[in-house]
Design an enzyme around this catalytic site. Structure first.
Site, PDB file in Angstrom:
ATOM      1  N   SER A 275      36.018 -19.920  12.436  1.00 28.09           N
ATOM      2  CA  SER A 275      35.847 -21.345  12.085  1.00 28.09           C
ATOM      3  C   SER A 275      36.557 -21.688  10.775  1.00 28.09           C
ATOM      4  CB  SER A 275      34.368 -21.709  12.005  1.00 28.09           C
ATOM      5  OG  SER A 275      33.678 -20.812  11.173  1.00 28.09           O
TER       6      SER A 275
ATOM      7  N   HIS B 102      31.257 -15.830  18.039  1.00 27.26           N
ATOM      8  CA  HIS B 102      31.144 -16.362  16.665  1.00 27.26           C
ATOM      9  C   HIS B 102      29.793 -17.085  16.589  1.00 27.26           C
ATOM     10  CE1 HIS B 102      32.348 -17.617  12.794  1.00 27.26           C
ATOM     11  NE2 HIS B 102      33.154 -18.627  13.076  1.00 27.26           N
TER      12      HIS B 102
ATOM     13  N   HIS C  27      29.676  -6.561  13.709  1.00 27.76           N
ATOM     14  CA  HIS C  27      30.462  -7.501  12.898  1.00 27.76           C
ATOM     15  C   HIS C  27      31.870  -6.958  12.714  1.00 27.76           C
ATOM     16  CE1 HIS C  27      31.599 -10.208   9.633  1.00 27.76           C
ATOM     17  NE2 HIS C  27      30.663 -10.988  10.126  1.00 27.76           N
TER      18      HIS C  27
ATOM     19  N   ARG D 170      22.577 -12.019   4.906  1.00 30.10           N
ATOM     20  CA  ARG D 170      22.051 -13.331   5.325  1.00 30.10           C
ATOM     21  C   ARG D 170      20.916 -13.118   6.330  1.00 30.10           C
ATOM     22  NH1 ARG D 170      27.542 -15.810   7.360  1.00 30.10           N
ATOM     23  NH2 ARG D 170      27.512 -13.741   8.305  1.00 30.10           N
TER      24      ARG D 170
ATOM     25  N   ASP E 170      23.340 -13.936  12.952  1.00 27.00           N
ATOM     26  CA  ASP E 170      22.718 -14.732  14.014  1.00 27.00           C
ATOM     27  C   ASP E 170      21.431 -14.114  14.554  1.00 27.00           C
ATOM     28  OD1 ASP E 170      24.693 -16.771  14.067  1.00 27.00           O
ATOM     29  OD2 ASP E 170      26.053 -15.333  14.968  1.00 27.00           O
TER      30      ASP E 170
HETATM   31  N1  HAX Z   1      26.675  -4.675  21.606  1.00 26.79           N
HETATM   32  C1  HAX Z   1      27.387  -3.854  22.430  1.00 26.79           C
HETATM   33  N2  HAX Z   1      28.653  -3.489  22.186  1.00 26.79           N
HETATM   34  C2  HAX Z   1      29.217  -3.931  21.057  1.00 26.79           C
HETATM   35  C3  HAX Z   1      28.529  -4.746  20.147  1.00 26.79           C
HETATM   36  C4  HAX Z   1      27.216  -5.138  20.455  1.00 26.79           C
HETATM   37  N3  HAX Z   1      26.501  -5.947  19.674  1.00 26.79           N
HETATM   38  N4  HAX Z   1      29.348  -5.023  19.117  1.00 26.79           N
HETATM   39  C5  HAX Z   1      30.510  -4.403  19.373  1.00 26.79           C
HETATM   40  N5  HAX Z   1      30.439  -3.750  20.556  1.00 26.79           N
HETATM   41  C6  HAX Z   1      31.499  -3.021  21.232  1.00 26.79           C
HETATM   42  C7  HAX Z   1      32.679  -3.963  21.439  1.00 26.79           C
HETATM   43  O1  HAX Z   1      32.495  -4.775  22.600  1.00 26.79           O
HETATM   44  C8  HAX Z   1      33.827  -3.012  21.540  1.00 26.79           C
HETATM   45  O2  HAX Z   1      33.825  -2.464  22.849  1.00 26.79           O
HETATM   46  P1  HAX Z   1      35.213  -2.177  23.636  1.00 26.79           P
HETATM   47  O3  HAX Z   1      35.902  -1.153  22.816  1.00 26.79           O
HETATM   48  O4  HAX Z   1      34.754  -1.715  24.950  1.00 26.79           O
HETATM   49  O5  HAX Z   1      35.954  -3.491  23.671  1.00 26.79           O
HETATM   50  C9  HAX Z   1      33.421  -1.904  20.564  1.00 26.79           C
HETATM   51  O6  HAX Z   1      32.003  -2.012  20.390  1.00 26.79           O
HETATM   52  C10 HAX Z   1      34.092  -2.012  19.210  1.00 26.79           C
HETATM   53  O7  HAX Z   1      33.848  -3.308  18.681  1.00 26.79           O
HETATM   54  P2  HAX Z   1      33.766  -3.502  17.090  1.00 26.79           P
HETATM   55  O8  HAX Z   1      35.086  -3.143  16.505  1.00 26.79           O
HETATM   56  O9  HAX Z   1      32.562  -2.830  16.549  1.00 26.79           O
HETATM   57  O10 HAX Z   1      33.493  -5.068  16.977  1.00 26.79           O
HETATM   58  P3  HAX Z   1      34.568  -6.246  16.895  1.00 26.79           P
HETATM   59  O11 HAX Z   1      35.046  -6.357  15.490  1.00 26.79           O
HETATM   60  O12 HAX Z   1      35.591  -6.130  17.957  1.00 26.79           O
HETATM   61  O13 HAX Z   1      33.674  -7.507  17.265  1.00 26.79           O
HETATM   62  C11 HAX Z   1      31.687  -8.798  17.229  1.00 26.79           C
HETATM   63  C12 HAX Z   1      32.698  -8.000  16.386  1.00 26.79           C
HETATM   64  C13 HAX Z   1      30.749  -9.534  16.279  1.00 26.79           C
HETATM   65  C14 HAX Z   1      32.456  -9.836  18.048  1.00 26.79           C
HETATM   66  C15 HAX Z   1      30.922  -7.821  18.150  1.00 26.79           C
HETATM   67  O14 HAX Z   1      30.178  -6.913  17.360  1.00 26.79           O
HETATM   68  C16 HAX Z   1      29.991  -8.518  19.133  1.00 26.79           C
HETATM   69  O15 HAX Z   1      30.439  -8.900  20.209  1.00 26.79           O
HETATM   70  N6  HAX Z   1      28.655  -8.701  18.776  1.00 26.79           N
HETATM   71  C17 HAX Z   1      27.750  -9.395  19.636  1.00 26.79           C
HETATM   72  C18 HAX Z   1      27.937 -10.901  19.541  1.00 26.79           C
HETATM   73  C19 HAX Z   1      27.507 -11.413  18.176  1.00 26.79           C
HETATM   74  O16 HAX Z   1      26.455 -11.091  17.663  1.00 26.79           O
HETATM   75  N7  HAX Z   1      28.362 -12.262  17.558  1.00 26.79           N
HETATM   76  C20 HAX Z   1      28.074 -12.882  16.273  1.00 26.79           C
HETATM   77  C21 HAX Z   1      28.878 -12.315  15.154  1.00 26.79           C
HETATM   78  C22 HAX Z   1      28.555 -12.927  13.824  1.00 26.79           C
HETATM   79  C23 HAX Z   1      29.278 -14.224  13.639  1.00 26.79           C
HETATM   80  O17 HAX Z   1      30.486 -14.300  13.450  1.00 26.79           O
HETATM   81  N8  HAX Z   1      28.577 -15.319  13.698  1.00 26.79           N
HETATM   82  O18 HAX Z   1      29.114 -16.486  13.531  1.00 26.79           O
END
Ligand code: HAX
Length: 476
Positions: free
Chosen positions: A282, A312, A358, A367, A416
C-alpha cells in the site's frame, strides 16, 4: 571511501528548528529548506555510493530486500520491528500526546500526534497535537457533495475496500494540487504545499467516508452517528460507526467504559498501523503513483487497492473468519491438541495460516503484541470471549507448527492476527469492513512521504526490468 564528517553534515538531522508554531504546515515550511539541502548534498557528493547487491533471486522474488527507496517516516528491522522516526511503539506510547478527554490518562496517544511525528520527526507538544486534531475536524466536517452522492448510489454488496477506493478517487475532483497543476501556475518548489493540503483534507475526510461505507453496509446508507467538531479523529471514526455511548444510535449498547475502551482501541489501532516502511504494497503503490504527479487522492486510492489484497491488509478479515470457523470445529479454544490438528489439516490442503508470517519481520509483530496487551489489560471484558482466547492460544501454537512445517521464514503472528477480532468483540462484526479501518490509519504514513517526495523534488520512479534472455546472459 566516504568522508565521515561530510557524511554527517549531509545527514545533518534537522530538527523543526525549535519551532514553537502550532501549525503543522508552518513547521514543515521551516524544515523543508534544510532537508532539501541535505538531499542535494547526498546526491552530489555520494550519488555513486553502492548500496547492497541485487540478486537474480530478488529480481524474480518480489524484490525482497532490494534497497531502493527513500522513506523517512518509519523503518523496519526484522527483529526490532517497526520504528516511527526511530521510536518504538513503547516510546510512542510514553511520549506522544494523548487526548485530554481521556478519563484516567491511560489511553493511547492520538494518531494526530503520530502524524505530526511522521511529518516532522519531532514529538509534538500537546498544543500542536490538539491544533492538528482541530484542523482535521474542521476540514472533515462533511464529504464533498459529489462524493457523498456517489457513495449513496454504489451497488449494494460492493466490497467496502472498493467503496473506499472509489470514494477517495472521486475526491480528486477537489484536489488543490491537480487544479493548480492543470492551470500551470505552480512551480516545482510549491508542489508540496498543495500536496500537503490535499493530504490533510484526505486524512480529515476519512472518518466521514468510513462512516458512510459502514452505513452502506449495515443500515442502507442511513447515518449511524454524528460528527463532532470538538472531538478527535479516532473518536469521530467511532462515532460515525455508531459505536460511542453518547451516540443516539449506539448500535451495540456499549456502556460508558466499553465505549471509552473502543475509542481507545481505535486510537491504538489507527496510531500504530500508519506505516510500515516504504516497501509494503500500500505504501509503495501510493509513492509510485504519486511519483507520476498523480494527486494524493488518486495516489492513495491506488494504495488502498493494494491494501485490499489478501496477502496484505485483507488478512485482517481472513483471520477473524478463520478464528470463528476454528472455534466451531474444536471443543474448546484452550485445546492445544485440537488447534494443532486443525492447523496441520489446513497446511496439508496447501492453505496459509492467516495472520502469520511476514516478508521482513522475523519475530512476533510488535503491533500484534500491542493489540494483545490491550486485551490483557481488560481481563473482565475479554475473559469470556472464545475468539479472543483462541487468538491468544493460537499465538503459542501456530509458531511451533509453522516451524515444524519448515517453509515459512517467519512463523510468528503478524499485525493482522489480533486487530479484527478485537473490533469484532465490540460488535463490529462485518468482516469485509475491517480493512477499511486499516485504510484510515495507513493514510498517514504514505501521505506524509508523498508530501516529502514533492518537497524534496524526488523524480518519477522507473526501475529497470530484465527479460529471460538478459537474466540468462547474467548466468553464464
Ligand atoms: N501459513 C502457511 N504457509 C506460509 C505462511 C503461513 N502463514 N507464510 C508463509 N508461508 C509459506 C509461503 O506460502 C511460501 O510457500 P511456497 O514456498 O510454497 O510459496 C513459504 O512459506 C515462504 O514464504 P515466506 O518467504 O516466509 O513469506 P513471504 O515473504 O513470501 O510472504 C506473507 C509473506 C505475509 C505474504 C506470508 O507469510 C503469508 O501469506 N501469510 C499469511 C497471510 C497474512 O497473514 N498476510 C498479512 C501480512 C501482514 C500484512 O502485510 N498486513 O497488511
Amino acid at each position: 571511501m566516504i568522508h565521515s564528517h561530510a557524511m554527517r553534515r549531509a545527514f545533518h538531522c534537522t530538527k523543526a528548528a525549535g519551532s514553537s508554531s502550532v501549525g503543522l504546515k508552518q513547521v514543515l515550511q521551516d524544515l523543508i529548506p534544510q532537508r532539501k539541502h541535505d538531499i542535494l548534498e547526498l546526491k552530489k557528493n555520494y550519488g555513486n555510493v553502492k548500496i547492497g547487491d541485487i540478486t537474480i533471486g530478488s529480481v524474480i522474488g518480489g524484490m525482497r530486500g532490494n534497497t531502493s527507496m527513500f522513506w523517512q517516516g518509519t523503518s523496519l528491522d526484522a527483529y526490532e520491528g517497526i520504528k516511527f522516526q526511530g521510536k518504538t511503539i513503547g516510546d510512542c506510547q510514553r511520549l506522544l500526546p494523548k487526548s485530554p478527554k481521556d478519563s484516567n490518562g491511560k489511553g493511547n496517544f492520538l494518531p494526530e500526534s503520530m502524524l505530526w511525528l511522521l511529518m516532522t520527526g519531532e514529538v509534538p507538544s500537546i498544543e500542536q497535537a490538539l491544533h492538528l486534531s482541530a484542523e482535521l475536524a474542521a476540514r472533515g466536517r462533511q464529504l464533498p457533495d459529489y462524493t457523498d452522492k456517489l457513495m449513496s448510489n454504489l451497488p449494494s454488496g460492493m466490497h467496502p475496500m472498493t467503496q473506499l477506493a472509489i470514494g477517495l478517487a472521486s475526491m480528486n475532483k477537489g484536489s488543490e494540487f491537480a487544479r493548480k497543476y492543470e492551470k500551470g501556475d505552480i512551480g516545482k518548489n510549491e508542489y508540496w504545499e498543495y500536496v500537503f493540503d490535499d493530504a490533510i483534507n484526505l486524512i480529515a475526510a476519512l472518518p466521514q467516508l468510513t462512516g458512510k461505507i459502514y452505513s452502506n453496509i449495515v443500515a442502507g446508507g442511513k447515518p449511524l452517528g454524528q460528527f463532532r467538531e470538538d472531538c478527535d479523529w479516532s473518536y469521530n471514526i467511532c462515532s460515525l460507526l455508531g459505536m460511542t455511548s453518547e451516540d443516539s444510535c449506539n448500535r451495540q449498547n456499549l456502556d460508558g467504559k466499553q465505549s471509552e475502551d473502543f475509542v481507545n482501541l481505535m486510537r491504538l489501532y489507527t496510531g500504530i498501523h500508519v506505516d510500515h516502511e516504504g516497501g509494503n504494497v500500500s505504501a509503495h503503490t501510493t509513492h509510485l503513483v504519486g511519483s507520476a504527479l498523480s494527486d494524493p487522492y488518486l495516489s492513495y486510492s491506488s494504495g488502498i487497492m493494494g491494501l485490499a489484497g489478501p496477502l496484505h491488509g485483507l488478512a485482517a478479515q481472513e483471520v477473524v473468519r478463520f478464528l470463528i470457523e476454528m472455534n466451531v470445529m474444536i471443543s474448546s479454544p484452550q485445546s492445544g491438541r485440537e488447534i494443532e490438528q486443525y492447523l496441520w489439516n489446513l497446511l496439508r490442503c496447501k492453505r496459509v495460516i492467516p495472520g502469520y508470517g511476514h516478508a521482513v519481520l522475523r519475530k512476533a509483530d510488535p503491533r500484534f503484541i500491542a493489540m494483545l496487551d490491550f486485551a490483557k489489560a481488560r481481563p473482565e471484558e475479554f475473559a469470556q470471549d472464545k475468539n479472543v482466547i483462541l487468538m491468544e492460544k493460537l499465538s503459542e501454537i501456530a509458531p511451533k507448527v509453522l516451524k515444524e512445517h519448515g517453509k515459512t521464514k517467519n512463523p510468528y503472528p503478524n499485525v493482522d492476527s489480533a486487530s479484527g477480532i478485537l473490533f469484532y468483540h465490540y460488535g463490529v462484526t462485518e468482516l469485509l469492513f475491517f480493512t477499511v479501518i486499516f485504510g484510515c490509519s495507513r493514510s498517514m504514513g504514505p501521505l506524509t512521504q508523498l508530501v516529502w517526495d514533492r518537497a524534496l523534488g524526488l523524480p518519477i520512479e522507473r526501475p529497470k526490468s530484465l527479460d529471460f534472455k538478459s537474466l540468462g546472459a547474467l548466468c553464464r
